[in-house]
Design an enzyme around this catalytic site. Structure first.
Site, PDB file in Angstrom:
ATOM      1  CD  GLN A 240      26.867  47.464  -2.183  1.00 38.05           C
ATOM      2  OE1 GLN A 240      27.264  46.583  -2.839  1.00 38.05           O
ATOM      3  NE2 GLN A 240      27.152  48.776  -2.375  1.00 38.05           N
ATOM      4  CB  THR A 286      24.073  54.121  -4.641  1.00 36.78           C
ATOM      5  OG1 THR A 286      23.336  55.115  -3.597  1.00 36.78           O
ATOM      6  CG2 THR A 286      24.507  54.921  -5.526  1.00 36.78           C
ATOM      7  NE  ARG A 287      24.506  47.037  -5.894  1.00 35.66           N
ATOM      8  CZ  ARG A 287      25.459  46.049  -6.364  1.00 35.66           C
ATOM      9  NH1 ARG A 287      26.475  45.799  -5.517  1.00 35.66           N
ATOM     10  NH2 ARG A 287      25.423  45.528  -7.507  1.00 35.66           N
ATOM     11  CG  ASP A 288      23.818  53.987  -0.211  1.00 32.21           C
ATOM     12  OD1 ASP A 288      23.885  53.978  -1.487  1.00 32.21           O
ATOM     13  OD2 ASP A 288      24.305  55.281   0.209  1.00 32.21           O
TER      14      ASP A 288
END
Ligand SMILES: Cc1cc2nc3c(=O)[nH]c(=O)nc-3n(C[C@H](O)[C@H](O)[C@H](O)COP(=O)(O)OP(=O)(O)OC[C@H]3O[C@@H](n4cnc5c(N)ncnc54)[C@H](O)[C@@H]3O)c2cc1C
Length: 550
Positions: A240, A286-288
């Site tokens: 991540q 989301t972070r991705d």
């Protein structure tokens, strides 16, 4: 040359790592067995990613709109179904008891009118992130609010804390772990730690990448220790990256919960760009998705010096005051006004979703060896939800401590003399470990980070081999140098595990984006497993999953 006579330390349970997972494990283990030892490369309770964390814990608290099933579903959605559902269910079920346990150990959580203050982090379908109370000078070490009371408890409970000991090898007899070798970095000596059971809780591998927000010693040691003991890793391709790292005027990871309160990302033209990449969730993506969007803007030359802006000016003043007061004050001390200034941010390596394969009891494939916390794989799948990692560390740390202690209480004592070990003092290479390491980490960032392809990953693999050769030409001058040498050797192995897994997965899913295979493909539902057969001889297997949730 042999490094001299080896001192021995005996334990029932040996814990490698003094972060949240290690300390939680120790507190459970001491309830069953008398001799529990915690080894830490730095200082237990003052190290690891727990120390630099934001102190946010996801928890399903009964009584509101949330439910255990909803929490499981959110975590699986974010992990793109690559999660081990059994582990996720344990995480959700045990989250509230874990918060209760932490409070019992003396950790204080933010409350409003006596109730837990619950924030809404991106990817969660409702507010369920609780934050620790931290002191005014602890903005960059908020995890101290968790670690300090736990370290005190662990010492009071009689566990032995041995700081500045870098574990370099697990020791096995037949198919069982019987201890570990560590270098005492202060005394400059090698110690043999014999134990009935060993828990790996040495964290992830963010430092493999030149741009990261991890603590300095988070170099993937748990992964290389496992690989060298023949224990397989899963999902190593899923790393991540945190989208909003501030570099100037201070280095700071800016919390994702700012988005829940109204912050947005903007490019160099001032445009809100997330809606283009994630039409439904936009700045609550989301972070991705955020990292890939930022790289998209950088690629399209709509960024300034590889950075975009985090605009917090839309956060209503009461929300800013209520939820982000300390951050606001901290930035003001550095001349930044969150209500007026846009903050330049860029992604950095943050968290290893992959790790040591464990079952619901935190057992690994090696008898007597347990793993918990960031070094264990399976909970987060292809992408971790915000604030799920600290909950994971305490939930699975406790399980590992309990299980390892009951195994140790029943296991027979295997008396084995310390293994003989030889250090490489014959090399003539003049390169320092730091030079080789910089090259390795730069190569990982440039070729194996947010956007990958067969070409870039093959280049990374080639460069890793090159690092290994350069390292093998080097000798070691003393124990500290030897510890650095072995740390870097392990980093090369872990880097290879990440790259080989990423090459294997010919699709894009969660945090793993391949520009040559830009879409998800049902053929890849399952996990990539990497094991080391002998030094540098890796086995990479794809294990299809039959219990896919969608
Ligand atoms: C900037 C940042 C902010 C974060 N914020 C949050 C958050 O708010 N909420 C959340 O859920 N997650 C957050 N995370 C993730 C979370 O902090 C970690 O996943 C979690 O703390 C890991 O805990 P751990 O005990 O497994 O490992 P760590 O806390 O990393 O501890 C590892 C321990 O192992 C020791 N060690 C390493 N190698 C060796 C060795 N060879 N021998 C002996 N000891 C060794 C280290 O010194 C350390 O004591 C954040 C991460 C970062 C980087």
């Amino acid at each position: 040359m042999l490094p001299g006579p080896i001192r021995s330390v005996e334990s029932d349970v040996l814990i490698i790592g003094g972060g949240l997972a290690g300390l939680a494990a120790a507190l459970e283990a001491v309830r069953t067995v008398p001799r529990v030892t915690v080894l830490c490369k730095r200082k237990s309770g003052m190290s690891g990613n727990t120390l630099v964390s934001g102190g946010g814990f996801a928890a399903f608290l009964p009584g509101g709109d949330d439910s255990c099933e909803r929490y499981v579903q959110d975590t699986m959605e974010s992990g793109k179904g690559m999660n081990d559902r059994t582990l996720v269910e344990i995480l959700a079920r045990q989250s509230a008891p874990a918060i209760e346990r932490l409070e019992g150990w003396g950790v204080k959580f933010m409350r409003l009118n006596g109730e837990f203050m619950s924030k809404h982090a991106p990817g969660h379908s409702c507010p369920r992130s609780l934050y620790c109370e931290f002191g005014p000078r602890e903005q960059t070490i908020r995890g101290l609010a968790v670690l300090r009371p736990l370290r005190d408890r662990v010492s009071q409970a009689g566990a032995r804390l041995m700081d500045h000991v870098a574990v370099i090898q697990l020791v096995k007899k037949d198919d069982r772990v019987i201890g570990a070798l560590g270098i005492d970095l202060a005394q400059e000596e090698l110690i043999y730690f014999s134990a009935q059971a060993v828990i790996l809780a040495a964290g992830g591998a963010g430092r493999l990448f030149s741009r990261n927000n991890n603590s300095a010693e988070i170099t993937g040691d748990a992964f290389s220790l496992a690989l060298n003991a023949g224990v397989p890793l899963r999902d190593m391709e899923f790393v991540q990256f945190y989208p909003t790292m501030l570099h100037d005027p201070v280095k700071l990871t800016l919390s994702n919960t700012l988005f829940g309160d109204g912050a947005v990302l903007r490019n160099a033209l001032g445009e809100k760009f997330m809606v283009k990449y994630a039409p439904q969730d936009a700045d609550m993506a989301t972070r991705d998705q955020m990292c890939q969007a930022i790289f998209g803007e950088i690629g399209a030359k709509r960024a300034v010096a590889d950075q975009v802006y985090l605009d917090c000016t839309g956060i209503p003043a009461p929300a800013l005051e209520r939820s982000h007061r300390r951050l606001k004050q901290y930035l003001e001390q550095h001349g930044v006004d969150m209500q007026k200034d846009w903050l330049p941010v860029s992604p950095a390596a943050h968290f290893s979703m992959g790790g040591i394969r464990i079952n619901a009891c935190c057992e690994t494939s090696l008898e007597g060896l347990y793993a918990a916390g960031e070094c264990a794989g399976g909970v987060h799948g292809a992408n971790r939800l915000a604030t799920n990692a600290l909950t994971e560390a305490v939930v699975f740390g406790s399980i590992a401590g309990e299980r390892a202690a009951s195994f140790a209480a029943k296991a027979g004592n295997l008396k084995v003399p310390p293994p003989r070990i030889v250090w490489p003092d014959g090399g003539t290479g003049k390169e320092t470990c730091a030079e080789i390491r910089n090259f390795l980490c730069k190569t990982m960032w440039e070729n194996a980070s947010i956007i990958r392809s067969k070409e870039s990953l093959s280049r990374a693999w080639e460069n890793i081999r090159h690092c290994r050769e350069r390292l093998s030409r080097r000798g070691c001058a003393g124990f500290r140098d030897w510890a650095k040498y072995l740390e870097l050797k392990g980093m090369c192995q872990v880097a290879e595990a990440v790259v080989r897994a990423a090459l294997c997965r010919e699709e894009s899913r969660g945090s793993h984006f391949r520009e040559d295979f830009p879409r998800e493909n049902t053929r890849w539902i399952g996990s990539v497993e990497v094991a080391m057969m002998e030094e540098h001889n890796f086995r990479v297997d794809f294990r299809p999953s039959h219990g896919f949730y969608r």
